[in-house]
Structure formats: C-alpha cells, structure tokens
Design a protein around this motif. Sequence first.
Motif, PDB file in Angstrom:
ATOM      1  N   MET A 109      10.836   8.544   2.381  1.00  0.00           N
ATOM      2  CA  MET A 109      10.252   7.328   2.763  1.00  0.00           C
ATOM      3  C   MET A 109      10.988   5.965   2.620  1.00  0.00           C
ATOM      4  SD  MET A 109       6.663   6.008   0.716  1.00  0.00           S
ATOM      5  CE  MET A 109       5.916   4.665   0.932  1.00  0.00           C
ATOM      6  N   ARG A 110      11.849   5.815   1.484  1.00  0.00           N
ATOM      7  CA  ARG A 110      12.753   4.830   1.314  1.00  0.00           C
ATOM      8  C   ARG A 110      13.770   4.588   2.675  1.00  0.00           C
ATOM      9  NH1 ARG A 110      13.825   5.401  -4.917  1.00  0.00           N
ATOM     10  NH2 ARG A 110      11.917   4.784  -5.670  1.00  0.00           N
ATOM     11  N   VAL A 118       0.939  -1.104  -0.121  1.00  0.00           N
ATOM     12  CA  VAL A 118       0.041  -0.013   0.053  1.00  0.00           C
ATOM     13  C   VAL A 118       0.713   1.155  -0.048  1.00  0.00           C
ATOM     14  CG1 VAL A 118      -1.801   1.186   1.295  1.00  0.00           C
ATOM     15  CG2 VAL A 118      -1.809  -1.171   1.133  1.00  0.00           C
ATOM     16  N   GLY A 119       1.908   1.307   0.849  1.00  0.00           N
ATOM     17  CA  GLY A 119       2.790   2.351   0.974  1.00  0.00           C
ATOM     18  C   GLY A 119       3.529   2.724  -0.508  1.00  0.00           C
ATOM     19  N   VAL A 120       4.044   1.854  -1.154  1.00  0.00           N
ATOM     20  CA  VAL A 120       4.683   2.130  -2.330  1.00  0.00           C
ATOM     21  C   VAL A 120       3.749   2.406  -3.466  1.00  0.00           C
ATOM     22  CG1 VAL A 120       6.127   0.888  -4.090  1.00  0.00           C
ATOM     23  CG2 VAL A 120       6.669   0.531  -1.639  1.00  0.00           C
ATOM     24  N   GLY A 121       2.560   1.325  -3.604  1.00  0.00           N
ATOM     25  CA  GLY A 121       1.438   1.569  -4.547  1.00  0.00           C
ATOM     26  C   GLY A 121       0.727   2.892  -4.644  1.00  0.00           C
ATOM     27  N   ALA A 122       0.501   3.294  -3.499  1.00  0.00           N
ATOM     28  CA  ALA A 122      -0.209   4.601  -3.260  1.00  0.00           C
ATOM     29  C   ALA A 122       0.632   5.562  -2.812  1.00  0.00           C
ATOM     30  CB  ALA A 122      -1.270   4.401  -2.090  1.00  0.00           C
ATOM     31  N   ARG A 123       2.044   5.572  -3.353  1.00  0.00           N
ATOM     32  CA  ARG A 123       2.781   6.785  -2.932  1.00  0.00           C
ATOM     33  C   ARG A 123       2.392   8.236  -3.379  1.00  0.00           C
ATOM     34  NH1 ARG A 123       7.106   4.729  -4.804  1.00  0.00           N
ATOM     35  NH2 ARG A 123       7.137   5.832  -6.742  1.00  0.00           N
ATOM     36  N   PRO A 124       2.069   8.370  -4.685  1.00  0.00           N
ATOM     37  CA  PRO A 124       1.489   9.501  -5.240  1.00  0.00           C
ATOM     38  C   PRO A 124       0.484  10.163  -4.506  1.00  0.00           C
ATOM     39  CG  PRO A 124       2.054   8.221  -7.194  1.00  0.00           C
ATOM     40  CD  PRO A 124       1.859   7.191  -5.764  1.00  0.00           C
ATOM     41  N   LEU A 125      -0.577   9.408  -4.089  1.00  0.00           N
ATOM     42  CA  LEU A 125      -1.808   9.670  -3.370  1.00  0.00           C
ATOM     43  C   LEU A 125      -1.476  10.244  -1.996  1.00  0.00           C
ATOM     44  CD1 LEU A 125      -4.620   7.523  -4.387  1.00  0.00           C
ATOM     45  CD2 LEU A 125      -4.474   9.731  -4.649  1.00  0.00           C
ATOM     46  N   VAL A 139      -8.357   8.515   1.346  1.00  0.00           N
ATOM     47  CA  VAL A 139      -6.711   8.345   1.493  1.00  0.00           C
ATOM     48  C   VAL A 139      -6.320   8.816   3.298  1.00  0.00           C
ATOM     49  CG1 VAL A 139      -4.233   9.463   1.143  1.00  0.00           C
ATOM     50  CG2 VAL A 139      -6.134   9.015  -0.744  1.00  0.00           C
ATOM     51  N   ASN A 140      -7.336   9.325   3.750  1.00  0.00           N
ATOM     52  CA  ASN A 140      -7.036   9.781   5.052  1.00  0.00           C
ATOM     53  C   ASN A 140      -7.281   8.490   5.901  1.00  0.00           C
ATOM     54  OD1 ASN A 140      -5.962  12.341   5.306  1.00  0.00           O
ATOM     55  ND2 ASN A 140      -7.866  13.230   5.082  1.00  0.00           N
ATOM     56  N   VAL A 141      -8.397   7.793   5.472  1.00  0.00           N
ATOM     57  CA  VAL A 141      -8.876   6.596   6.206  1.00  0.00           C
ATOM     58  C   VAL A 141      -7.939   5.463   5.728  1.00  0.00           C
ATOM     59  CG1 VAL A 141     -10.624   4.527   6.019  1.00  0.00           C
ATOM     60  CG2 VAL A 141     -11.442   7.089   5.943  1.00  0.00           C
ATOM     61  N   LEU A 142      -7.347   5.493   4.660  1.00  0.00           N
ATOM     62  CA  LEU A 142      -6.111   4.399   4.333  1.00  0.00           C
ATOM     63  C   LEU A 142      -5.020   4.647   5.152  1.00  0.00           C
ATOM     64  CD1 LEU A 142      -5.066   2.246   2.506  1.00  0.00           C
ATOM     65  CD2 LEU A 142      -4.442   3.928   0.772  1.00  0.00           C
ATOM     66  N   ILE A 143      -4.629   5.914   5.358  1.00  0.00           N
ATOM     67  CA  ILE A 143      -3.495   6.231   6.321  1.00  0.00           C
ATOM     68  C   ILE A 143      -3.796   5.671   7.804  1.00  0.00           C
ATOM     69  CG2 ILE A 143      -2.166   8.130   7.341  1.00  0.00           C
ATOM     70  CD1 ILE A 143      -2.504   9.695   4.946  1.00  0.00           C
TER      71      ILE A 143
END
Length: 201
Positions: A142-143, A68-75, A96-100
């Motif tokens: 992030m990395r 999720v962190g890598v795939g949704a990085r732009p969002l 996105v806030n719910v995802l975070i």
Amino acid sequence: MACKLDLPSRDTALAILFYGGIAGGVVIIQLAGGTSQSLMAYLFGSLATVTHSDLWVALALALVILLVGVGARPLLFAVTSDEEHARAIGLPVRAVNVLIAIMAALTVTLAMRIVGALMVSALMIVPVAAAQQVVRGFTRTMRVSMLLGVVCAVRGLLLTVYVDLPPGGVIVLIAIGFYILGVLAQAGIGRARISHEPKGT
C-alpha cells in the motif's frame, strides 16, 4: 539452474498490455500531428481543463482518501484478503465494501480531469502491480504503490508542462516503466540467490 520469473497474474498482464497500448498510441498520435483536442482531453486528460477550484477540490479529496486508507487499513486488509473470514468474526463487511466503492469513486473523480477517463483504472492497477514486484505484505504494498503513484503523476505532469504530450498517456507509461524495472529487479535478485546457493543442493 534457471531463475524462475514471477510472472504477473492474467488480469494484471491484460491491464498492462491494454493501457500500455492505449498510452503509447495516444503519445504517438500526438507526436504525429495530434487529433481532436476535446476528445483527447476527456479520454487522456489535459492540464488546460484544470482550474484553481479543481485544484482545491482535488487536494481535499486526496486528503480524505489518504486518511480513510491509512485509518481503516486493518479493516481494508481483513475484508479484501478474506471476506468470508471477516464476516465470520463479525466485521462490518458490507460497510467496508461500500467504503471501498466510495474511495474508488473519489479516486476516479480526482484523477479523471488530469489523466483522462481511460487512464484512471491504469493508475489504480499498475502502481500496485509494480509495488508487488519489490515488496510483500499489505501495508508495504500500500505504501509503495501510493509513493509510486505520486512519483509517476508528478514526473508525468512536469514533463507535459515542457513537452506538448497528453499527461494521462505519459503518466501511465512512466508507471509501466516502473513495473518493468520491478520485474527485472526481481529476476536479478532471483538469479543472485541461485548463484550463491551451494552447488549440489
């Protein structure tokens, strides 16, 4: 000309002092004779409480968080850097806030058995603060912060296998050590740049 030291933000500094004090205190208490093992295990983690099923669950949750962190990085970058702009251009800010929030809950669940309830937040703050001392930009930070988190956890767990110390306190102290090294490295780079500047500029 004196080198200007890039001091951490107030929140970061308070977090490092708070968790560094707790981590150092629990390590010193353990060295001095220890305290209630059940309380120590809950607050500061214990390898003895981790079962084989916990290990498989942790691996699955870690994989989900990483994907999720890598795939949704732009969002994630768009919403965390400027939420109002992200909402204005039509991005699903609430989702996105719910995802975070879900990712944060999974991270806490994943780490609590090993590092303890009090130390989880430290591992979500200190590696990021350390990464910001040596790199710039959302992706690089992030990395590097993920790499630092893994290195701190592995080194801390390996140390506590051979030495009877609480893993949560040891891991956080290692992370704070990396942060201090990053601050010193940044200060050294600043001094080097100043020394190479032409005189009179």
